[in-house]
Design an enzyme around this catalytic site. Structure first.
Site, PDB file in Angstrom:
ATOM      1  N   ASP A   8     -22.954  36.085 -43.282  1.00 39.33           N
ATOM      2  CA  ASP A   8     -23.620  37.348 -43.624  1.00 39.33           C
ATOM      3  C   ASP A   8     -23.841  37.464 -45.125  1.00 39.33           C
ATOM      4  O   ASP A   8     -23.373  36.610 -45.897  1.00 39.33           O
ATOM      5  CB  ASP A   8     -22.808  38.546 -43.092  1.00 39.33           C
ATOM      6  CG  ASP A   8     -21.307  38.417 -43.316  1.00 39.33           C
ATOM      7  OD1 ASP A   8     -20.897  37.577 -44.129  1.00 39.33           O
ATOM      8  OD2 ASP A   8     -20.547  39.167 -42.681  1.00 39.33           O
ATOM      9  N   ASN A  43     -12.067  47.811 -38.306  1.00 37.45           N
ATOM     10  CA  ASN A  43     -12.816  48.539 -37.276  1.00 37.45           C
ATOM     11  C   ASN A  43     -13.276  47.606 -36.152  1.00 37.45           C
ATOM     12  O   ASN A  43     -14.036  48.011 -35.283  1.00 37.45           O
ATOM     13  CB  ASN A  43     -14.019  49.258 -37.894  1.00 37.45           C
ATOM     14  CG  ASN A  43     -15.046  48.302 -38.481  1.00 37.45           C
ATOM     15  OD1 ASN A  43     -14.892  47.084 -38.384  1.00 37.45           O
ATOM     16  ND2 ASN A  43     -16.093  48.831 -39.081  1.00 37.45           N
ATOM     17  N   HIS A  98     -15.038  44.790 -36.532  1.00 40.68           N
ATOM     18  CA  HIS A  98     -16.280  44.040 -36.734  1.00 40.68           C
ATOM     19  C   HIS A  98     -16.004  42.550 -36.893  1.00 40.68           C
ATOM     20  O   HIS A  98     -14.944  42.140 -37.360  1.00 40.68           O
ATOM     21  CB  HIS A  98     -17.129  44.607 -37.896  1.00 40.68           C
ATOM     22  CG  HIS A  98     -16.609  44.399 -39.278  1.00 40.68           C
ATOM     23  ND1 HIS A  98     -16.995  45.188 -40.344  1.00 40.68           N
ATOM     24  CD2 HIS A  98     -15.768  43.477 -39.800  1.00 40.68           C
ATOM     25  CE1 HIS A  98     -16.419  44.769 -41.447  1.00 40.68           C
ATOM     26  NE2 HIS A  98     -15.665  43.733 -41.152  1.00 40.68           N
ATOM     27  N   GLU A 152     -21.001  45.725 -36.940  1.00 46.55           N
ATOM     28  CA  GLU A 152     -20.161  46.918 -36.946  1.00 46.55           C
ATOM     29  C   GLU A 152     -20.066  47.482 -35.519  1.00 46.55           C
ATOM     30  O   GLU A 152     -20.874  47.129 -34.646  1.00 46.55           O
ATOM     31  CB  GLU A 152     -20.781  47.966 -37.874  1.00 46.55           C
ATOM     32  CG  GLU A 152     -20.959  47.508 -39.324  1.00 46.55           C
ATOM     33  CD  GLU A 152     -19.664  47.555 -40.147  1.00 46.55           C
ATOM     34  OE1 GLU A 152     -18.578  47.302 -39.593  1.00 46.55           O
ATOM     35  OE2 GLU A 152     -19.757  47.839 -41.356  1.00 46.55           O
TER      36      GLU A 152
HETATM   37  P1  PGA Z   1     -10.657  40.589 -44.761  1.00 49.33           P
HETATM   38  O1  PGA Z   1     -12.035  41.017 -44.099  1.00 49.33           O
HETATM   39  O2  PGA Z   1     -10.478  39.145 -44.435  1.00 49.33           O
HETATM   40  O3  PGA Z   1     -10.881  40.808 -46.245  1.00 49.33           O
HETATM   41  O4  PGA Z   1      -9.599  41.455 -44.170  1.00 49.33           O
HETATM   42  C1  PGA Z   1     -12.270  40.784 -42.761  1.00 49.33           C
HETATM   43  C2  PGA Z   1     -13.569  41.436 -42.344  1.00 49.33           C
HETATM   44  O5  PGA Z   1     -13.840  42.564 -42.760  1.00 49.33           O
HETATM   45  O6  PGA Z   1     -14.306  40.806 -41.566  1.00 49.33           O
END
Ligand code: PGA
Length: 263
Positions: free
Chosen positions: A67, A136, A138, A143
């Protein structure tokens, strides 16, 4: 799904790196899908370590970032193109033309997303997709509410995702509200998926993703449909799983169980 519970973050990274190296041994022109965020950093360090010691060669490896923030150029320090280059690509011998990323400022968004999907298809699809998980639920920037069959596209970030990124931006005007992301349908086409999670603050969402119902409200729960997903998580992230002892038992005994009967 295979749930692999490791004592700590360091061992989550070690296990994930070993899985990727084994896949590379089987197929030197491995096609990787790669995630950003804090969690995979230790994995990339391990892969760089393999490369430096001569245990892995990335000259035929192809990579696709998951992404990108819309509006950020690839030299912006918070862009995912820059993150991947700094934390991984420039420290191994991957060819620049094999390290693909979504552009933050494409001339035509729909066309760019379509072309990205075609590039993935053109190399035979992703062999190993690395994922993190947001609090959350995702995966990539899909999302909650994302269609479970979605393809690479523009997505509006949730308020919490925007807030999580805000401290990283010096200039308020740069804080991204939109992104381009591989879709859930795109991710599910990977031949193997490795999701890494670490820490107590991921425990609740990890449990909902692995043991809860499949729902667009928890996009990671869709991995329950994928036949070759490994969830490599530490004890803290596993702490709310109901079936922890079964996952441990299955992992510890899988070599014996899988032995083929002698003729
Ligand atoms: P993080 O992010 O590895 O910084 O916890 C994970 C994400 O939001 O996909």
């Amino acid at each position: 799904m295979e749930v692999i519970i490791k004592p700590d973050y360091d061992q989550v990274c070690a296990e994930s790196a070993d899985i990727i190296r084994e896949a590379w041994i089987r197929k030197n022109d491995l096609v990787l899908g790669l995630a950003t965020g804090k969690t995979p950093l230790g994995l990339y360090e391990r892969l760089i370590g393999f490369y430096k010691k001569g245990g892995m060669d990335f000259s035929s490896v192809v990579a696709f970032n998951l992404d990108e923030y819309l509006g950020l150029g690839e030299t912006h320090p918070q862009s995912f193109a820059y993150y991947m280059d700094r934390n991984f690509f420039r420290q191994v011998n991957i060819r620049k033309e094999n390290a693909h990323h979504l552009e933050g400022r494409p001339a035509d968004i729909e066309e760019h997303c379509r072309a990205y999907e075609n590039k993935i298809k053109g190399v035979g699809g992703i062999d190993v997709q690395v994922l993190g998980i947001g609090k959350n639920g995702h995966i990539a920037f899909n999302e909650p509410g994302s269609a479970l069959s979605s393809r690479t596209r523009l997505k509006i970030l949730t308020r919490e995702t925007v807030e999580a990124s805000r401290p990283l931006f010096k200039d308020e005007r740069d804080v991204p509200r939109f992104c381009l992301t591989m879709g859930i349908g795109t991710i599910l086409e990977a031949k193997m998926i490795i999701l890494l999670a670490s820490g107590k603050d991921k425990a609740e969402i990890v449990a909902r993703a692995i043991e809860g119902p499949v729902t667009a409200s928890v996009p990671a729960s869709v991995l329950q449909f994928h036949p070759r997903t490994k969830l490599v998580i530490d004890e803290a992230a596993a702490s709310e799983l109901t079936n922890r002892s079964y996952y441990r038992w299955a992992y510890e005994n899988k070599d014996q169980v899988i032995q083929r009967p002698k003729k």
